[in-house]
Write a protein that holds these residues in place. Structure first.
Motif, PDB file in Angstrom:
ATOM      1  N   SER A   1       0.850  -1.199   0.000  1.00  0.00           N
ATOM      2  CA  SER A   1       0.000   0.000   0.000  1.00  0.00           C
ATOM      3  C   SER A   1       0.880   1.241   0.000  1.00  0.00           C
ATOM      4  O   SER A   1       0.642   2.206   0.725  1.00  0.00           O
ATOM      5  CB  SER A   1      -0.928  -0.004   1.226  1.00  0.00           C
ATOM      6  N   SER A   2       1.919   1.218  -0.823  1.00  0.00           N
ATOM      7  CA  SER A   2       2.964   2.249  -0.752  1.00  0.00           C
ATOM      8  C   SER A   2       2.537   3.593  -1.322  1.00  0.00           C
ATOM      9  O   SER A   2       3.166   4.616  -1.034  1.00  0.00           O
ATOM     10  CB  SER A   2       4.219   1.765  -1.469  1.00  0.00           C
ATOM     11  N   THR A   3       1.514   3.628  -2.142  1.00  0.00           N
ATOM     12  CA  THR A   3       0.980   4.885  -2.673  1.00  0.00           C
ATOM     13  C   THR A   3      -0.539   4.835  -2.575  1.00  0.00           C
ATOM     14  O   THR A   3      -1.117   3.743  -2.490  1.00  0.00           O
ATOM     15  CB  THR A   3       1.386   5.110  -4.138  1.00  0.00           C
ATOM     16  N   PRO A   4      -1.206   5.971  -2.620  1.00  0.00           N
ATOM     17  CA  PRO A   4      -2.674   5.945  -2.571  1.00  0.00           C
ATOM     18  C   PRO A   4      -3.292   5.107  -3.692  1.00  0.00           C
ATOM     19  O   PRO A   4      -4.278   4.392  -3.461  1.00  0.00           O
ATOM     20  CB  PRO A   4      -3.047   7.419  -2.699  1.00  0.00           C
ATOM     21  N   ALA A   5      -2.738   5.182  -4.882  1.00  0.00           N
ATOM     22  CA  ALA A   5      -3.293   4.422  -6.005  1.00  0.00           C
ATOM     23  C   ALA A   5      -3.159   2.918  -5.763  1.00  0.00           C
ATOM     24  O   ALA A   5      -4.087   2.146  -6.029  1.00  0.00           O
ATOM     25  CB  ALA A   5      -2.592   4.810  -7.304  1.00  0.00           C
ATOM     26  N   ILE A   6      -1.995   2.500  -5.257  1.00  0.00           N
ATOM     27  CA  ILE A   6      -1.796   1.078  -4.981  1.00  0.00           C
ATOM     28  C   ILE A   6      -2.633   0.638  -3.794  1.00  0.00           C
ATOM     29  O   ILE A   6      -3.239  -0.440  -3.801  1.00  0.00           O
ATOM     30  CB  ILE A   6      -0.303   0.775  -4.747  1.00  0.00           C
ATOM     31  N   ALA A   7      -2.705   1.489  -2.763  1.00  0.00           N
ATOM     32  CA  ALA A   7      -3.446   1.126  -1.555  1.00  0.00           C
ATOM     33  C   ALA A   7      -4.920   0.870  -1.851  1.00  0.00           C
ATOM     34  O   ALA A   7      -5.515  -0.098  -1.346  1.00  0.00           O
ATOM     35  CB  ALA A   7      -3.291   2.225  -0.509  1.00  0.00           C
ATOM     36  N   GLN A   8      -5.530   1.714  -2.669  1.00  0.00           N
ATOM     37  CA  GLN A   8      -6.959   1.512  -2.954  1.00  0.00           C
ATOM     38  C   GLN A   8      -7.183   0.242  -3.756  1.00  0.00           C
ATOM     39  O   GLN A   8      -8.202  -0.420  -3.611  1.00  0.00           O
ATOM     40  CB  GLN A   8      -7.555   2.745  -3.657  1.00  0.00           C
ATOM     41  N   ARG A   9      -6.203  -0.126  -4.577  1.00  0.00           N
ATOM     42  CA  ARG A   9      -6.326  -1.381  -5.315  1.00  0.00           C
ATOM     43  C   ARG A   9      -6.145  -2.580  -4.376  1.00  0.00           C
ATOM     44  O   ARG A   9      -6.878  -3.573  -4.473  1.00  0.00           O
ATOM     45  CB  ARG A   9      -5.283  -1.418  -6.441  1.00  0.00           C
ATOM     46  N   THR A  10      -5.182  -2.473  -3.473  1.00  0.00           N
ATOM     47  CA  THR A  10      -4.919  -3.562  -2.530  1.00  0.00           C
ATOM     48  C   THR A  10      -6.110  -3.812  -1.619  1.00  0.00           C
ATOM     49  O   THR A  10      -6.435  -4.961  -1.292  1.00  0.00           O
ATOM     50  CB  THR A  10      -3.664  -3.239  -1.690  1.00  0.00           C
ATOM     51  N   GLN A  11      -6.786  -2.745  -1.218  1.00  0.00           N
ATOM     52  CA  GLN A  11      -7.936  -2.875  -0.313  1.00  0.00           C
ATOM     53  C   GLN A  11      -9.043  -3.721  -0.931  1.00  0.00           C
ATOM     54  O   GLN A  11      -9.811  -4.365  -0.217  1.00  0.00           O
ATOM     55  CB  GLN A  11      -8.476  -1.493   0.048  1.00  0.00           C
ATOM     56  N   HIS A  12      -9.136  -3.713  -2.243  1.00  0.00           N
ATOM     57  CA  HIS A  12     -10.205  -4.444  -2.913  1.00  0.00           C
ATOM     58  C   HIS A  12      -9.731  -5.774  -3.504  1.00  0.00           C
ATOM     59  O   HIS A  12     -10.484  -6.448  -4.200  1.00  0.00           O
ATOM     60  CB  HIS A  12     -10.816  -3.575  -4.025  1.00  0.00           C
ATOM     61  N   ALA A  13      -8.476  -6.134  -3.231  1.00  0.00           N
ATOM     62  CA  ALA A  13      -7.943  -7.384  -3.769  1.00  0.00           C
ATOM     63  C   ALA A  13      -8.583  -8.578  -3.064  1.00  0.00           C
ATOM     64  O   ALA A  13      -8.805  -8.558  -1.851  1.00  0.00           O
ATOM     65  CB  ALA A  13      -6.431  -7.424  -3.579  1.00  0.00           C
ATOM     66  N   GLU A  14      -8.862  -9.609  -3.823  1.00  0.00           N
ATOM     67  CA  GLU A  14      -9.514 -10.795  -3.275  1.00  0.00           C
ATOM     68  C   GLU A  14      -8.518 -11.820  -2.741  1.00  0.00           C
ATOM     69  O   GLU A  14      -8.897 -12.715  -1.980  1.00  0.00           O
ATOM     70  CB  GLU A  14     -10.415 -11.440  -4.332  1.00  0.00           C
ATOM     71  N   ASP A  15      -7.263 -11.726  -3.151  1.00  0.00           N
ATOM     72  CA  ASP A  15      -6.261 -12.643  -2.620  1.00  0.00           C
ATOM     73  C   ASP A  15      -4.888 -11.985  -2.698  1.00  0.00           C
ATOM     74  O   ASP A  15      -4.751 -10.847  -3.178  1.00  0.00           O
ATOM     75  CB  ASP A  15      -6.271 -13.983  -3.374  1.00  0.00           C
ATOM     76  N   ILE A  16      -3.868 -12.681  -2.229  1.00  0.00           N
ATOM     77  CA  ILE A  16      -2.517 -12.122  -2.190  1.00  0.00           C
ATOM     78  C   ILE A  16      -2.007 -11.777  -3.576  1.00  0.00           C
ATOM     79  O   ILE A  16      -1.277 -10.797  -3.767  1.00  0.00           O
ATOM     80  CB  ILE A  16      -1.543 -13.111  -1.489  1.00  0.00           C
ATOM     81  N   TRP A  17      -2.429 -12.547  -4.583  1.00  0.00           N
ATOM     82  CA  TRP A  17      -1.907 -12.322  -5.927  1.00  0.00           C
ATOM     83  C   TRP A  17      -2.461 -11.053  -6.541  1.00  0.00           C
ATOM     84  O   TRP A  17      -1.733 -10.325  -7.235  1.00  0.00           O
ATOM     85  CB  TRP A  17      -2.190 -13.535  -6.806  1.00  0.00           C
ATOM     86  N   GLU A  18      -3.733 -10.763  -6.305  1.00  0.00           N
ATOM     87  CA  GLU A  18      -4.282  -9.483  -6.782  1.00  0.00           C
ATOM     88  C   GLU A  18      -3.587  -8.322  -6.106  1.00  0.00           C
ATOM     89  O   GLU A  18      -3.272  -7.310  -6.736  1.00  0.00           O
ATOM     90  CB  GLU A  18      -5.791  -9.424  -6.518  1.00  0.00           C
ATOM     91  N   ALA A  19      -3.349  -8.448  -4.814  1.00  0.00           N
ATOM     92  CA  ALA A  19      -2.675  -7.378  -4.083  1.00  0.00           C
ATOM     93  C   ALA A  19      -1.245  -7.197  -4.588  1.00  0.00           C
ATOM     94  O   ALA A  19      -0.793  -6.066  -4.837  1.00  0.00           O
ATOM     95  CB  ALA A  19      -2.687  -7.685  -2.593  1.00  0.00           C
ATOM     96  N   LEU A  20      -0.538  -8.296  -4.747  1.00  0.00           N
ATOM     97  CA  LEU A  20       0.855  -8.221  -5.185  1.00  0.00           C
ATOM     98  C   LEU A  20       0.962  -7.695  -6.613  1.00  0.00           C
ATOM     99  O   LEU A  20       1.873  -6.928  -6.937  1.00  0.00           O
ATOM    100  CB  LEU A  20       1.500  -9.600  -5.072  1.00  0.00           C
ATOM    101  N   PHE A  21       0.015  -8.059  -7.460  1.00  0.00           N
ATOM    102  CA  PHE A  21       0.067  -7.626  -8.853  1.00  0.00           C
ATOM    103  C   PHE A  21      -0.022  -6.103  -8.967  1.00  0.00           C
ATOM    104  O   PHE A  21       0.656  -5.503  -9.813  1.00  0.00           O
ATOM    105  CB  PHE A  21      -1.054  -8.284  -9.655  1.00  0.00           C
TER     106      PHE A  21
END
Length: 433
Positions: A391-411
């Motif tokens: 969640s290193s930037t606001p754009a990444i953080a908002q995507r990570t918050q909605h990720a369904e698994d570790i791979w979506e978050a990591l991607f």
């Protein structure tokens, strides 16, 4: 290396690999522990598991809690040119023009040991800040450039592969050695550095257009004398480069044959780029189990072409990932993974996050024949570890918050992350940045 009796316990999410995700379903190939821990003792990983269990079994350990940061192996960059640090992201040339306009003038400066040390320190600090803990680097023709990068790596206790670049033709004054000096200097440097601490030597002809057959033969003879060291060079990067090789070596069966005929084809060979391989070249590289190094940011930046990751991996080739600094336009292996994904998309074979991350860690370590030491989080491995902030930037953080698994978050971090995503870099069991 002298070690204290301190045992470190790192808490966070932990990602490791049990097998190659190109060969097995990623759910089976990877292991993700949401509330995990890593125990570090004497510079190596002593235990990996659930945080609650390891806190109980190591009550006196020094604890560093990274919360929900992802703890992974440090990145391994399998093909770089550290002397090009100062000219990275130079505008718009094809390979040969780019070498003559930017690279060769900069590399002539490395006869100066003080300048070589300055750039070595700058380069390693930059890659450590980007989470890269091991590199395989070309130097210049100057022994000073080799001593500088090995010295800088030793000061940081970094595992490194490097070698003196050899060129005796088609290079400017000040950047040509000879058949004899290439052999003598390479042998002396190899004997000085190989196996000392975490250093490994790579015999390093730049590529066949800049080495006469006689020089390539001399380096092939050196490799035969020291078969446990690696050998790194370039292969089939651009179409016009391949035509140049044909004009210089009209009797060769193909580009690879200019190396093979001189004793420079083998299991410890690292062949950078390898975009336009003939069927014969593919067969021979596979037969000897050579390593192909994919450099996607460089291949797009210099307009080289699209590496066939899916096809070559399906055929069983040993493949690593690399930035190719400074032909590559970024020091970050995250950006390199993103570029590898984009190249895959252009070829109709997109890579999964698990495959991308494996390539940048265990895959690259395997390409360097170091996967028994680095590139994974498992007991007995050297403790080169990063803490990745997903969640290193606001754009990444908002995507990570909605990720369904570790791979979506990591991607999301793979595609949009940079050095801000690297919260910590541990090298040899010590926190460096």
């Amino acid at each position: 290396m002298h070690w204290s009796n301190i045992v470190d316990l790192l808490l966070g999410q932990v990602l490791s690999f049990k097998s190659n995700p190109f060969e097995h379903p990623f759910e089976e190939a990877a292991r993700h522990i949401f509330k995990g821990a890593i125990v570090i003792e004497n510079g190596k990983i002593a235990a990996v598991g659930d945080a609650a269990d390891l806190l109980k079994t190591h009550p006196t350990a020094r604890v560093t809690d990274y919360g929900e940061r992802l703890l992974t192996a440090g990145f391994v960059d399998a093909h770089v040119h550290y002397p090009q640090t100062a000219i990275i992201a130079s505008w718009g040339k094809r390979l040969i023009d780019w070498l003559n306009t930017y690279t060769f003038p900069e590399e002539t400066r490395f006869f100066d040991a003080e300048y070589a040390q300055e750039i070595s320190n700058r380069y390693l600090d930059l890659v450590l800040a980007n989470g890269t803990t091991t590199v395989a680097s070309y130097c210049t023709i100057h022994p000073e450039s080799v001593n500088a990068i090995f010295t800088a790596a030793a000061e940081r206790d970094m595992r490194i592969v490097a070698g003196k670049t050899c060129m005796d033709r088609n290079a400017p004054d000040g950047l040509r050695d000879t058949v004899q000096s290439a052999y003598d200097d390479s042998k002396a440097l190899l004997e000085k550095w190989h196996g000392v601490g975490r250093a490994g030597y790579a015999i390093t002809p730049r590529f066949s257009p800049t080495s006469t057959p006689e020089q390539l033969q001399a380096l092939g003879a050196l490799w035969a004398e020291y078969p446990d060291v690696l050998m790194q060079t370039h292969l089939s990067e651009q179409v016009d480069e391949i035509e140049w090789v044909k004009s210089l070596s009209p009797d060769a069966r193909d580009y690879l044959d200019t190396y093979e005929s001189c004793g420079l084809l083998g299991k410890g060979g690292l062949y950078g780029h390898a975009i336009y391989l003939t069927d014969r070249e593919k067969d021979r590289l596979k037969e000897v189990d050579a390593s192909l190094i994919h450099c996607p940011t460089s291949n797009t930046f210099i307009g080289s072409g699209l590496f066939d990751m899916a096809g070559l991996m399906a055929d069983g080739h040993r493949i690593g990932l690399a930035t190719d600094t400074g032909g590559g336009s970024n020091f970050s292996m995250l950006r390199t993974m993103a570029a590898a994904y984009e190249v895959g998309q252009l070829r109709g074979t997109p890579l999964h996050a698990a495959q991308l991350y494996w390539l940048a860690t265990q895959g690259a370590a395997r390409a360097l024949h170091l996967d028994d030491k680095i590139g994974n989080i498992s007991v007995g491995m050297e403790a080169d570890i990063i803490a990745l902030n997903m969640s290193s930037t606001p754009a990444i953080a908002q995507r990570t918050q909605h990720a369904e698994d570790i791979w979506e978050a990591l991607f999301a971090t793979i595609m949009m992350g940079d050095d801000r995503a690297i919260d910590a870099t541990w090298v040899g069991g010590k926190l460096l940045c």
